[in-house]
Design a protein around this motif. Structure first.
Motif, PDB file in Angstrom:
ATOM      1  N   ASP A  90       0.852  -1.185   0.000  1.00 32.54           N
ATOM      2  CA  ASP A  90       0.000   0.000   0.000  1.00 32.54           C
ATOM      3  C   ASP A  90       0.889   1.237   0.000  1.00 32.54           C
ATOM      4  OD1 ASP A  90      -1.845   1.981   0.304  1.00 32.54           O
ATOM      5  OD2 ASP A  90      -2.658   1.281   2.220  1.00 32.54           O
ATOM      6  N   PHE A  91       0.883   1.983  -1.110  1.00 34.83           N
ATOM      7  CA  PHE A  91       1.701   3.184  -1.224  1.00 34.83           C
ATOM      8  C   PHE A  91       0.926   4.446  -0.823  1.00 34.83           C
ATOM      9  CE2 PHE A  91       4.365   0.360  -3.603  1.00 34.83           C
ATOM     10  CZ  PHE A  91       5.652   0.873  -3.448  1.00 34.83           C
ATOM     11  N   HIS A  92      -0.266   4.263  -0.289  1.00 34.67           N
ATOM     12  CA  HIS A  92      -1.071   5.380   0.217  1.00 34.67           C
ATOM     13  C   HIS A  92      -1.254   6.471  -0.835  1.00 34.67           C
ATOM     14  CE1 HIS A  92      -0.687   3.560   4.180  1.00 34.67           C
ATOM     15  NE2 HIS A  92       0.608   3.486   3.977  1.00 34.67           N
ATOM     16  N   ASP A  93      -1.525   6.036  -2.049  1.00 33.54           N
ATOM     17  CA  ASP A  93      -1.804   7.006  -3.102  1.00 33.54           C
ATOM     18  C   ASP A  93      -3.100   7.747  -2.777  1.00 33.54           C
ATOM     19  OD1 ASP A  93       0.404   6.224  -4.584  1.00 33.54           O
ATOM     20  OD2 ASP A  93      -0.711   4.607  -5.565  1.00 33.54           O
ATOM     21  N   ASN A  94      -3.065   9.043  -2.990  1.00 32.54           N
ATOM     22  CA  ASN A  94      -4.255   9.849  -2.717  1.00 32.54           C
ATOM     23  C   ASN A  94      -5.309   9.578  -3.781  1.00 32.54           C
ATOM     24  OD1 ASN A  94      -3.136  11.123  -0.457  1.00 32.54           O
ATOM     25  ND2 ASN A  94      -2.131  12.665  -1.731  1.00 32.54           N
ATOM     26  N   GLN A  95      -6.456   9.078  -3.332  1.00 36.48           N
ATOM     27  CA  GLN A  95      -7.553   8.813  -4.247  1.00 36.48           C
ATOM     28  C   GLN A  95      -8.713   9.737  -3.901  1.00 36.48           C
ATOM     29  OE1 GLN A  95      -8.462   4.668  -3.976  1.00 36.48           O
ATOM     30  NE2 GLN A  95      -6.610   4.017  -5.057  1.00 36.48           N
ATOM     31  N   LYS A  96      -9.195  10.420  -4.910  1.00 35.01           N
ATOM     32  CA  LYS A  96     -10.295  11.361  -4.694  1.00 35.01           C
ATOM     33  C   LYS A  96     -11.565  10.600  -4.350  1.00 35.01           C
ATOM     34  CE  LYS A  96     -12.728  15.249  -6.824  1.00 35.01           C
ATOM     35  NZ  LYS A  96     -12.865  16.084  -8.040  1.00 35.01           N
ATOM     36  N   LYS A  97     -12.175  10.961  -3.236  1.00 33.49           N
ATOM     37  CA  LYS A  97     -13.410  10.324  -2.794  1.00 33.49           C
ATOM     38  C   LYS A  97     -14.567  10.763  -3.674  1.00 33.49           C
ATOM     39  CE  LYS A  97     -16.509   9.961   1.193  1.00 33.49           C
ATOM     40  NZ  LYS A  97     -17.683  10.449   0.453  1.00 33.49           N
ATOM     41  N   GLU A  98     -15.342   9.807  -4.107  1.00 35.80           N
ATOM     42  CA  GLU A  98     -16.507  10.129  -4.925  1.00 35.80           C
ATOM     43  C   GLU A  98     -17.531  10.872  -4.080  1.00 35.80           C
ATOM     44  OE1 GLU A  98     -20.054   7.563  -6.876  1.00 35.80           O
ATOM     45  OE2 GLU A  98     -18.035   7.058  -7.596  1.00 35.80           O
ATOM     46  N   SER A  99     -18.062  11.937  -4.619  1.00 37.76           N
ATOM     47  CA  SER A  99     -19.009  12.763  -3.884  1.00 37.76           C
ATOM     48  C   SER A  99     -20.322  12.027  -3.651  1.00 37.76           C
ATOM     49  CB  SER A  99     -19.271  14.065  -4.645  1.00 37.76           C
ATOM     50  OG  SER A  99     -20.275  14.820  -4.009  1.00 37.76           O
ATOM     51  N   ASP A 100     -20.929  12.265  -2.502  1.00 40.04           N
ATOM     52  CA  ASP A 100     -22.251  11.718  -2.209  1.00 40.04           C
ATOM     53  C   ASP A 100     -23.341  12.481  -2.956  1.00 40.04           C
ATOM     54  OD1 ASP A 100     -21.297   9.759  -0.512  1.00 40.04           O
ATOM     55  OD2 ASP A 100     -21.521  10.972   1.298  1.00 40.04           O
ATOM     56  N   LEU A 101     -23.010  13.677  -3.442  1.00 41.97           N
ATOM     57  CA  LEU A 101     -23.998  14.510  -4.133  1.00 41.97           C
ATOM     58  C   LEU A 101     -24.146  14.103  -5.593  1.00 41.97           C
ATOM     59  CD1 LEU A 101     -23.362  18.165  -2.902  1.00 41.97           C
ATOM     60  CD2 LEU A 101     -25.493  16.892  -2.709  1.00 41.97           C
ATOM     61  N   TYR A 102     -25.393  14.094  -6.031  1.00 44.78           N
ATOM     62  CA  TYR A 102     -25.700  13.895  -7.442  1.00 44.78           C
ATOM     63  C   TYR A 102     -25.929  15.277  -8.036  1.00 44.78           C
ATOM     64  CZ  TYR A 102     -28.216  12.228 -11.608  1.00 44.78           C
ATOM     65  OH  TYR A 102     -28.627  11.966 -12.904  1.00 44.78           O
ATOM     66  N   SER A 103     -25.030  15.677  -8.943  1.00 41.45           N
ATOM     67  CA  SER A 103     -25.059  17.055  -9.453  1.00 41.45           C
ATOM     68  C   SER A 103     -25.111  17.097 -10.975  1.00 41.45           C
ATOM     69  CB  SER A 103     -23.825  17.819  -8.948  1.00 41.45           C
ATOM     70  OG  SER A 103     -23.763  17.816  -7.543  1.00 41.45           O
ATOM     71  N   PRO A 104     -26.215  16.674 -11.577  1.00 46.39           N
ATOM     72  CA  PRO A 104     -26.324  16.747 -13.044  1.00 46.39           C
ATOM     73  C   PRO A 104     -26.415  18.199 -13.504  1.00 46.39           C
ATOM     74  CG  PRO A 104     -28.433  16.158 -12.088  1.00 46.39           C
ATOM     75  CD  PRO A 104     -27.450  16.158 -10.951  1.00 46.39           C
ATOM     76  N   LYS A 105     -25.733  18.514 -14.591  1.00 44.05           N
ATOM     77  CA  LYS A 105     -25.716  19.890 -15.104  1.00 44.05           C
ATOM     78  C   LYS A 105     -25.931  19.873 -16.618  1.00 44.05           C
ATOM     79  CE  LYS A 105     -22.498  21.623 -11.575  1.00 44.05           C
ATOM     80  NZ  LYS A 105     -22.332  20.335 -10.858  1.00 44.05           N
ATOM     81  N   ALA A 106     -26.948  20.582 -17.059  1.00 48.25           N
ATOM     82  CA  ALA A 106     -27.248  20.646 -18.491  1.00 48.25           C
ATOM     83  C   ALA A 106     -26.112  21.298 -19.270  1.00 48.25           C
ATOM     84  CB  ALA A 106     -28.556  21.406 -18.707  1.00 48.25           C
ATOM     85  N   LYS A 107     -25.390  22.208 -18.630  1.00 49.79           N
ATOM     86  CA  LYS A 107     -24.322  22.921 -19.335  1.00 49.79           C
ATOM     87  C   LYS A 107     -23.155  22.002 -19.690  1.00 49.79           C
ATOM     88  CE  LYS A 107     -21.742  24.485 -15.252  1.00 49.79           C
ATOM     89  NZ  LYS A 107     -21.185  25.651 -14.534  1.00 49.79           N
ATOM     90  N   ASP A 108     -23.093  20.828 -19.048  1.00 48.92           N
ATOM     91  CA  ASP A 108     -21.996  19.897 -19.317  1.00 48.92           C
ATOM     92  C   ASP A 108     -22.270  18.998 -20.516  1.00 48.92           C
ATOM     93  OD1 ASP A 108     -20.676  20.949 -17.162  1.00 48.92           O
ATOM     94  OD2 ASP A 108     -21.294  19.367 -15.762  1.00 48.92           O
ATOM     95  N   THR A 109     -23.446  19.107 -21.113  1.00 52.22           N
ATOM     96  CA  THR A 109     -23.793  18.272 -22.262  1.00 52.22           C
ATOM     97  C   THR A 109     -23.623  19.050 -23.566  1.00 52.22           C
ATOM     98  OG1 THR A 109     -26.135  18.910 -22.211  1.00 52.22           O
ATOM     99  CG2 THR A 109     -25.473  17.037 -20.845  1.00 52.22           C
ATOM    100  N   LYS A 110     -23.461  18.316 -24.646  1.00 47.65           N
ATOM    101  CA  LYS A 110     -23.243  18.957 -25.937  1.00 47.65           C
ATOM    102  C   LYS A 110     -24.479  19.697 -26.439  1.00 47.65           C
ATOM    103  CE  LYS A 110     -19.691  15.695 -27.507  1.00 47.65           C
ATOM    104  NZ  LYS A 110     -19.320  14.697 -28.542  1.00 47.65           N
ATOM    105  N   ASN A 111     -25.649  19.115 -26.197  1.00 43.94           N
ATOM    106  CA  ASN A 111     -26.882  19.722 -26.704  1.00 43.94           C
ATOM    107  C   ASN A 111     -27.619  20.551 -25.655  1.00 43.94           C
ATOM    108  OD1 ASN A 111     -27.762  17.685 -25.048  1.00 43.94           O
ATOM    109  ND2 ASN A 111     -29.161  16.767 -26.536  1.00 43.94           N
ATOM    110  N   GLY A 112     -27.033  20.677 -24.449  1.00 42.42           N
ATOM    111  CA  GLY A 112     -27.662  21.481 -23.414  1.00 42.42           C
ATOM    112  C   GLY A 112     -28.853  20.824 -22.747  1.00 42.42           C
ATOM    113  N   ILE A 113     -28.973  19.491 -22.881  1.00 43.44           N
ATOM    114  CA  ILE A 113     -30.066  18.750 -22.254  1.00 43.44           C
ATOM    115  C   ILE A 113     -29.493  17.569 -21.477  1.00 43.44           C
ATOM    116  CG2 ILE A 113     -32.168  17.399 -22.620  1.00 43.44           C
ATOM    117  CD1 ILE A 113     -32.636  18.963 -25.174  1.00 43.44           C
ATOM    118  N   TYR A 114     -29.856  17.481 -20.214  1.00 39.04           N
ATOM    119  CA  TYR A 114     -29.390  16.367 -19.371  1.00 39.04           C
ATOM    120  C   TYR A 114     -30.587  15.464 -19.077  1.00 39.04           C
ATOM    121  CZ  TYR A 114     -26.267  14.092 -15.984  1.00 39.04           C
ATOM    122  OH  TYR A 114     -25.447  13.193 -15.328  1.00 39.04           O
TER     123      TYR A 114
END
Length: 319
Positions: free
Chosen positions: A9-33
């Motif tokens: 175990d080299f204790h690599d820092n692993q980013k914890k997955e967020s408990d929040l569900y945060s869908p964002k329309a702006k992150d899609t190509k067509n602006g619809i999530y």
């Protein structure tokens, strides 16, 4: 002692997955999530399956922003930020009125949801997350939960609930929830593609699945500690303009005689569905270490306590 490097175990820092569900329309190509979700009861306390709290987003002198829970979440408690907003907004100074716009209170709701089918991030399918939304979507849900005509939606029911079509469209850089709605037909909870029934086998699967849910209590209102209070007061003092003493206005021990209900009505801000700011405090706390406190709003559910609910089903099967 010939240890393989892969076994260490080299204790690599692993980013914890967020408990929040945060869908964002702006992150899609067509602006619809597009996603299909299902509201779930809080397995630790079904009467707290919907958490509500007020928050403010404030920036310090260096421009660093942070969310702060508002004491006004608790009925009858005064909030220094809210009182400062009230004073600024009622001022005859145009500068102070403009300052007030930086103190808009947000109305936030938190629920557990199962990600049934996320078209944008399919890796989330099947997971249980905490979904945060504002009062516009809350009003939309309430309209279907308590309709003028027809049967109300049992949104937290494991077997008779309805999945929710989350169709987010882009409005600038923010989400628009106008096209979201519950599906027409009710259906049982599905786990790993299997529709759950009230059999003993499925009840055991449900219990194990729900035990993996994030702790919704982590998103409840938290009273300020000394450090938080100092931060808030420093920010409010930095908004001081000539001829005004905001130390007096923002003091938690203020002797202002304004009725808190009047203040709440005066400062009710626009809906915060446009707020996409990540929560600043999501670390889990052991349930046994929490101190009980009065809930700001207890949402009555039609479902029984999860454990009692499942136990009653098991007893029925034994008969």
């Amino acid at each position: 002692f010939n240890v393989d490097v892969d076994d260490v175990d080299f204790h690599d820092n692993q980013k914890k997955e967020s408990d929040l569900y945060s869908p964002k329309a702006k992150d899609t190509k067509n602006g619809i999530y597009e996603a299909l979700i299902r509201f779930l009861p809080n397995p630790r306390d079904t009467k707290k399956s919907l958490i509500r709290k007020y928050t403010y987003f404030l920036r310090d002198a260096d421009g660093n922003g942070k969310n702060y829970d508002s004491p006004s979440t608790i009925p009858g408690q005064k909030c220094p930020i809210q009182q400062t907003y009230y004073k600024l907004d009622k001022s005859e100074s145009a500068v102070e009125k403009k300052m007030a716009k930086n103190l808009n209170r947000k109305d936030n709701y938190y629920v557990l949801v199962q990600i049934v089918d996320d078209k944008v991030n399919p890796s989330l399918n099947g997971k249980i997350k905490v979904f945060k939304f504002g009062k516009k979507l809350k009003a939309k849900i309430d309209a279907e939960r308590n309709p003028t005509y027809g049967e109300k939606v049992q949104m937290f029911h494991l077997f008779e609930g309805k999945n929710f079509h989350l169709r987010l469209t882009r409005q600038g850089d923010f989400n628009n929830y106008d096209q979201c709605a519950f599906l027409k037909d009710s259906s049982p909870l599905e786990i790993d593609g299997v529709k759950m029934s009230k059999s003993k086998e499925h009840l055991a699967i449900i219990r194990d699945y729900m035990s993996q849910a994030p702790e919704l209590e982590n998103f409840e209102y938290r009273p300020w500690d000394e450090s938080t209070e100092a931060e808030v007061m420093a920010i409010l003092r930095s908004m001081k303009s000539p001829g005004r003493n905001f130390d007096e206005v923002s003091s938690r021990r203020s002797t202002h005689s304004e009725n808190i209900d009047e203040i709440v009505n005066e400062v009710e801000s626009e809906d915060d569905d446009n707020s996409e700011i990540e929560e600043t405090r999501t670390q889990r706390r052991p349930i046994s270490n929490r101190t009980s406190k009065k809930e700001p709003e207890s949402t009555s559910l039609d479902d029984e306590d999860l454990d009692n609910f499942l136990e009653n089903l098991e007893e029925d099967l034994d008969k």
